[in-house]
Design a protein around this motif. Structure first.
Motif, PDB file in Angstrom:
ATOM      1  N   ALA A   1     -10.922  -0.188   1.796  1.00  0.00           N
ATOM      2  CA  ALA A   1     -10.116   0.998   1.494  1.00  0.00           C
ATOM      3  C   ALA A   1      -8.934   0.648   0.595  1.00  0.00           C
ATOM      4  O   ALA A   1      -8.593   1.406  -0.318  1.00  0.00           O
ATOM      5  CB  ALA A   1      -9.612   1.628   2.796  1.00  0.00           C
TER       6      ALA A   1
ATOM      7  N   GLU B   1      -9.935   5.411   3.616  1.00  0.00           N
ATOM      8  CA  GLU B   1     -10.364   4.977   4.944  1.00  0.00           C
ATOM      9  C   GLU B   1     -11.339   5.957   5.568  1.00  0.00           C
ATOM     10  O   GLU B   1     -12.392   5.566   6.080  1.00  0.00           O
ATOM     11  CB  GLU B   1      -9.142   4.783   5.847  1.00  0.00           C
ATOM     12  CG  GLU B   1      -8.263   3.610   5.440  1.00  0.00           C
ATOM     13  CD  GLU B   1      -7.103   3.398   6.408  1.00  0.00           C
ATOM     14  OE1 GLU B   1      -7.016   4.176   7.396  1.00  0.00           O
ATOM     15  OE2 GLU B   1      -6.309   2.479   6.190  1.00  0.00           O
TER      16      GLU B   1
ATOM     17  N   LYS C   1     -15.388   5.389   6.257  1.00  0.00           N
ATOM     18  CA  LYS C   1     -15.919   5.474   7.623  1.00  0.00           C
ATOM     19  C   LYS C   1     -17.177   6.335   7.659  1.00  0.00           C
ATOM     20  O   LYS C   1     -18.156   6.003   8.332  1.00  0.00           O
ATOM     21  CB  LYS C   1     -14.859   6.045   8.570  1.00  0.00           C
ATOM     22  CG  LYS C   1     -13.762   5.063   8.943  1.00  0.00           C
ATOM     23  CD  LYS C   1     -12.763   5.695   9.906  1.00  0.00           C
ATOM     24  CE  LYS C   1     -11.657   4.703  10.269  1.00  0.00           C
ATOM     25  NZ  LYS C   1     -10.651   5.310  11.187  1.00  0.00           N
TER      26      LYS C   1
ATOM     27  N   PRO D   1     -10.772  -2.916   6.519  1.00  0.00           N
ATOM     28  CA  PRO D   1      -9.633  -2.254   5.867  1.00  0.00           C
ATOM     29  C   PRO D   1      -9.433  -2.687   4.413  1.00  0.00           C
ATOM     30  O   PRO D   1      -8.890  -1.930   3.603  1.00  0.00           O
ATOM     31  CB  PRO D   1      -8.439  -2.697   6.721  1.00  0.00           C
ATOM     32  CG  PRO D   1      -9.023  -2.992   8.063  1.00  0.00           C
ATOM     33  CD  PRO D   1     -10.372  -3.563   7.786  1.00  0.00           C
TER      34      PRO D   1
END
Length: 413
Positions: free
Chosen positions: A215, A390, A394, A212
């Motif tokens: 991001a 995010e 991914k 995380p």
């Protein structure tokens, strides 16, 4: 700059590329061909010809290759008419796995730990060294001391401070920060990830930004764009300090090569910083890169070529320092030489040298062209279009994982 090239071109295209053949060496031994890309700094071509002429154990013929050097070299390595010794930019994975380069571990072993380890790492595969770094180039943040003082802000130490400071420094005449005319898409690459304590590829050979924190860091770069704190559409791009010198921006991301020109124009009214850290697990980040000297596996004079590479890039410390600092402004790849260089012992130059040693990171060996393209496309959408960091990351993680699997399959073969 600091990025890897690659790709193949047809033999006809290679033949069409011009080259300048340097005078031969002073030796009476076998003839060795050595290729360089075309450097922009005056005097560099004459210098490498002088080094070649000083070698007595072989007749070294220097070829100065204008045009798309990376494509020329990639094509030439597939033929018997390519170079014996050549420069290679960035990671060496394709050449190593393709059996196109020779193992140089024995040549560098005695001084291996004296090289800047960040730029040496992309030249290592399966504990063997396949290219010897020549000089270190790096990027960093330049800031105008007077403009920051006038705005009542300090040089930013964190990414959050960079966002806030750039906004406070922006006015009708001056923008707070210049990361390139594309908002930083082309130049930043994995630097914000390293600032967050992450990486493109981790030490275990896995995706290093499936976290995380990645991001969050890229979201802050987007905030700079959204705040209109970034200079866009400058007459020259990030690698040229003109926008900074002319007062179009209070801070600019650029290279070490820009430092002498900035010093000449601004005197002491500037300072330098690494890319600021982000979050509790982050640390300052400095991208570094180095052309490396490699030996072609198709050379008919491998032993002679290896001996020459060792002589020039391991034994001849005087030539190594001359190459780094007499034609342009670079850091010697050897840590001991960087420490002794008078040009790097004071002021911003000394800071830059320390940044490169303490915080340097290079594009990793396993970072393939496909992985790079996927990441850069996502970075563009995040910064320019405001896409969700995010979800974008991914998608990139999946693509990079697939690339790493392909690398493992090729290795198994």
């Amino acid at each position: 700059m600091l990025a890897a090239g690659g790709g193949l071109v047809a033999g006809g295209a290679l033949a069409a590329c011009g080259s300048n053949t340097g005078r031969g060496g002073g030796g009476s031994g076998p003839e060795i061909s050595q290729w360089y890309h075309q450097y922009g700094e005056p005097g560099t071509q004459g210098a490498v010809q002088r080094y070649a002429a000083a070698y007595k154990k072989a007749d070294v013929r220097v070829q100065w290759r204008p045009g798309d050097y990376d494509r020329q070299t990639a094509a030439a390595l597939l033929t018997d008419s390519g170079p014996d010794v050549f420069e290679v930019n960035g990671p060496l994975l394709e050449q190593i796995q393709g059996g196109q380069v020779e193992d140089l571990t024995a040549e560098i072993e005695s001084v291996k730990n004296d090289f800047n380890q960040a730029v040496l790492a992309p030249k290592i595969w399966q504990d063997k060294v396949w290219g010897i770094p020549q000089v270190v180039d790096m990027q960093m943040l330049y800031y105008r001391k007077s403009l920051l003082k006038e705005a009542g802000v300090r040089p930013p130490q964190t990414l959050d401070e960079l966002v806030d400071t750039a906004k406070k420094l922006s006015s009708k005449k001056t923008k707070g920060l210049f990361l390139g005319n594309d908002g930083g898409v082309g130049v930043l690459s994995g630097t914000p990830l390293h600032a967050a304590g992450l990486s493109l590829i981790d030490e275990d050979g896995k995706v290093g930004f499936d976290d995380p924190a990645a991001a969050r860091a890229l979201g802050k770069i987007r905030q700079l764009y959204a705040d209109k704190s970034l200079l866009l559409g400058a007459p020259t791009d990030w690698s040229d300090p003109a926008a900074f010198v002319q007062g179009l921006t209070a801070m600019q991301w650029s290279g070490l090569w820009a430092l002498p020109g900035i010093k000449k124009a601004l005197g002491d009214d500037f300072g330098v910083l690494p890319f600021p850290k982000d979050g509790s697990g982050g640390k300052p980040a400095v991208p570094v890169g180095a052309y490396g000297s490699a030996v072609s596996a198709r050379s008919k004079r491998k032993a002679d070529a290896k001996a020459f590479v060792k002589w020039l890039w391991v034994e001849r410390r005087d030539f190594q320092q001359d190459f780094a600092l007499s034609y342009g402004f670079h850091i010697p790849a050897r840590i001991s030489l960087a420490k002794k260089a008078k040009q790097l012992q004071q002021g911003a130059a000394a800071d830059a040298t320390r940044f490169a040693t303490e915080y340097g990171h290079a594009e990793p060996l396993l970072w393939t062209t496909a992985a790079r393209n996927a990441y850069q496309d996502a970075l563009s959408r995040i910064i320019k279009d405001g896409a969700n960091p995010e979800s974008e990351l991914k998608s990139v993680v999946r693509k990079v994982n697939a690339e790493l699997q392909q690398v493992k399959k090729k290795t198994a073969k």
